[in-house]
Motif scaffolding. Structure first.
Motif, PDB file in Angstrom:
ATOM      1  N   UNK A 160       0.816  -1.207   0.000  1.00  0.00           N
ATOM      2  CA  UNK A 160       0.000   0.000   0.000  1.00  0.00           C
ATOM      3  C   UNK A 160       0.853   1.261   0.000  1.00  0.00           C
ATOM      4  N   UNK A 161       1.871   1.302   0.837  1.00  0.00           N
ATOM      5  CA  UNK A 161       2.684   2.510   0.941  1.00  0.00           C
ATOM      6  C   UNK A 161       3.602   2.703  -0.263  1.00  0.00           C
ATOM      7  N   UNK A 162       4.034   1.613  -0.881  1.00  0.00           N
ATOM      8  CA  UNK A 162       4.839   1.748  -2.100  1.00  0.00           C
ATOM      9  C   UNK A 162       3.978   2.287  -3.237  1.00  0.00           C
ATOM     10  N   UNK A 163       2.759   1.773  -3.353  1.00  0.00           N
ATOM     11  CA  UNK A 163       1.859   2.314  -4.373  1.00  0.00           C
ATOM     12  C   UNK A 163       1.543   3.782  -4.091  1.00  0.00           C
ATOM     13  N   UNK A 164       1.326   4.113  -2.825  1.00  0.00           N
ATOM     14  CA  UNK A 164       1.015   5.500  -2.469  1.00  0.00           C
ATOM     15  C   UNK A 164       2.182   6.433  -2.798  1.00  0.00           C
ATOM     16  N   UNK A 165       3.393   6.000  -2.475  1.00  0.00           N
ATOM     17  CA  UNK A 165       4.535   6.886  -2.689  1.00  0.00           C
ATOM     18  C   UNK A 165       4.809   7.118  -4.173  1.00  0.00           C
ATOM     19  N   UNK A 166       4.328   6.240  -5.034  1.00  0.00           N
ATOM     20  CA  UNK A 166       4.522   6.466  -6.469  1.00  0.00           C
ATOM     21  C   UNK A 166       3.452   7.379  -7.062  1.00  0.00           C
ATOM     22  N   UNK A 167       2.443   7.737  -6.300  1.00  0.00           N
ATOM     23  CA  UNK A 167       1.352   8.576  -6.798  1.00  0.00           C
ATOM     24  C   UNK A 167       1.464   9.999  -6.270  1.00  0.00           C
ATOM     25  N   UNK A 168       2.633  10.609  -6.352  1.00  0.00           N
ATOM     26  CA  UNK A 168       2.781  11.984  -5.880  1.00  0.00           C
ATOM     27  C   UNK A 168       2.007  12.924  -6.794  1.00  0.00           C
ATOM     28  N   UNK A 169       1.619  14.082  -6.271  1.00  0.00           N
ATOM     29  CA  UNK A 169       0.812  14.999  -7.088  1.00  0.00           C
ATOM     30  C   UNK A 169       1.649  15.719  -8.140  1.00  0.00           C
ATOM     31  N   UNK A 170       1.206  15.637  -9.372  1.00  0.00           N
ATOM     32  CA  UNK A 170       1.887  16.343 -10.453  1.00  0.00           C
ATOM     33  C   UNK A 170       1.067  17.522 -10.958  1.00  0.00           C
ATOM     34  N   UNK A 171      -0.233  17.420 -10.882  1.00  0.00           N
ATOM     35  CA  UNK A 171      -1.096  18.477 -11.372  1.00  0.00           C
ATOM     36  C   UNK A 171      -1.244  18.495 -12.880  1.00  0.00           C
ATOM     37  N   UNK A 172      -0.675  17.526 -13.574  1.00  0.00           N
ATOM     38  CA  UNK A 172      -0.719  17.515 -15.037  1.00  0.00           C
ATOM     39  C   UNK A 172      -2.145  17.464 -15.592  1.00  0.00           C
ATOM     40  N   UNK A 173      -3.062  16.698 -15.008  1.00  0.00           N
ATOM     41  CA  UNK A 173      -4.417  16.701 -15.581  1.00  0.00           C
ATOM     42  C   UNK A 173      -5.126  18.054 -15.480  1.00  0.00           C
ATOM     43  N   UNK A 174      -4.672  18.924 -14.575  1.00  0.00           N
ATOM     44  CA  UNK A 174      -5.316  20.237 -14.434  1.00  0.00           C
ATOM     45  C   UNK A 174      -4.829  21.238 -15.461  1.00  0.00           C
ATOM     46  N   UNK A 175      -3.572  21.135 -15.847  1.00  0.00           N
ATOM     47  CA  UNK A 175      -2.984  22.203 -16.647  1.00  0.00           C
ATOM     48  C   UNK A 175      -2.694  21.821 -18.088  1.00  0.00           C
ATOM     49  N   UNK A 176      -2.506  20.555 -18.354  1.00  0.00           N
ATOM     50  CA  UNK A 176      -2.120  20.150 -19.701  1.00  0.00           C
ATOM     51  C   UNK A 176      -3.193  19.260 -20.299  1.00  0.00           C
ATOM     52  N   UNK A 177      -3.716  19.677 -21.401  1.00  0.00           N
ATOM     53  CA  UNK A 177      -4.649  18.851 -22.136  1.00  0.00           C
ATOM     54  C   UNK A 177      -3.825  17.868 -22.953  1.00  0.00           C
ATOM     55  N   UNK A 178      -3.794  16.633 -22.522  1.00  0.00           N
ATOM     56  CA  UNK A 178      -2.917  15.665 -23.178  1.00  0.00           C
ATOM     57  C   UNK A 178      -3.635  14.836 -24.220  1.00  0.00           C
ATOM     58  N   UNK A 179      -4.912  15.015 -24.341  1.00  0.00           N
ATOM     59  CA  UNK A 179      -5.648  14.248 -25.332  1.00  0.00           C
ATOM     60  C   UNK A 179      -5.947  15.082 -26.558  1.00  0.00           C
ATOM     61  N   UNK A 180      -6.526  14.452 -27.518  1.00  0.00           N
ATOM     62  CA  UNK A 180      -6.926  15.128 -28.739  1.00  0.00           C
ATOM     63  C   UNK A 180      -8.390  14.773 -28.962  1.00  0.00           C
TER      64      UNK A 180
END
Length: 191
Positions: A160-180
């Motif tokens: 659980x903690x290893x999975x949690x530590x790999x999910x740090x906040x990047x904020x990419x879904x808020x600022x970058x439209x990565x789809x088309x």
């Protein structure tokens, strides 16, 4: 008594001043204070604060568990294969983590369409994922306390903690439209 009636009864005497002051008409205000809109930067700051707190809490609890088990003279509880805490924490992780992933996917549905995610939706989606992982790890550490042994309850906590530590906040879904919008194959999957 109204001024009209007062003047008819006693025309020479002025009406008394009202003890209640007449307030000027106010503009309608909402019952609760209006919060400023959540920006991407402030949402990312909130997310980092929550993530660091969620990272520190199980670490401190793990240190307490190790200190408690090392300092007590109690014998370990029966470590049969049916250890209920081990199975309860595994069952929780098997049910809650995929449910949190699906909920996050539902909250991030605009991201899958090629748009950005609102800051409030970003916080909801990421925090629900973190809480699901943290609860499973803390449940496993409580099992270590109850059984007076680190194993086997430490394994679900580590996962659980290893999975949690790999999910740090990047904020990419808020600022970058990565789809088309026209080509669904051009997108980056959120972490």
């Amino acid at each position: 008594m109204s001024t009209f009636l007062w003047n008819q009864v006693t025309p020479e005497i002025e009406p008394p001043e009202s003890p209640v002051a007449v307030l000027p008409a106010r503009a309608k205000t909402p019952c609760r204070p209006v919060r400023p809109p959540l920006t991407s930067a402030s949402a990312l700051n909130y997310a980092w604060t929550v993530w660091l707190l969620c990272l520190a809490c199980p670490y401190v609890l793990f240190l307490f568990v190790v200190w408690y088990i090392a300092g007590t003279q109690a014998d370990p509880a029966d470590m049969a294969w049916w250890n209920p805490w081990f199975f309860a924490s595994n069952l929780y992780l098997i049910v809650a983590v995929p449910s949190a992933i699906f909920w996050r996917s539902h909250v991030f549905r605009s991201y899958w369409a090629g748009l950005t995610v609102s800051p409030r939706a970003y916080l909801q989606g990421t925090i629900i994922m973190w809480v699901a992982l943290e609860t499973g790890g803390i449940l496993s550490l409580v099992g270590c306390l109850i059984t007076h042994s680190l194993l086997p309850n430490l394994f679900p906590a580590l996962v659980s903690f290893i999975l949690f530590s790999s999910l740090w906040p990047t904020g990419a879904p808020m600022v970058a439209s990565t789809g088309h919008l026209e080509d669904p194959e051009q997108y980056a999957e959120p972490r």
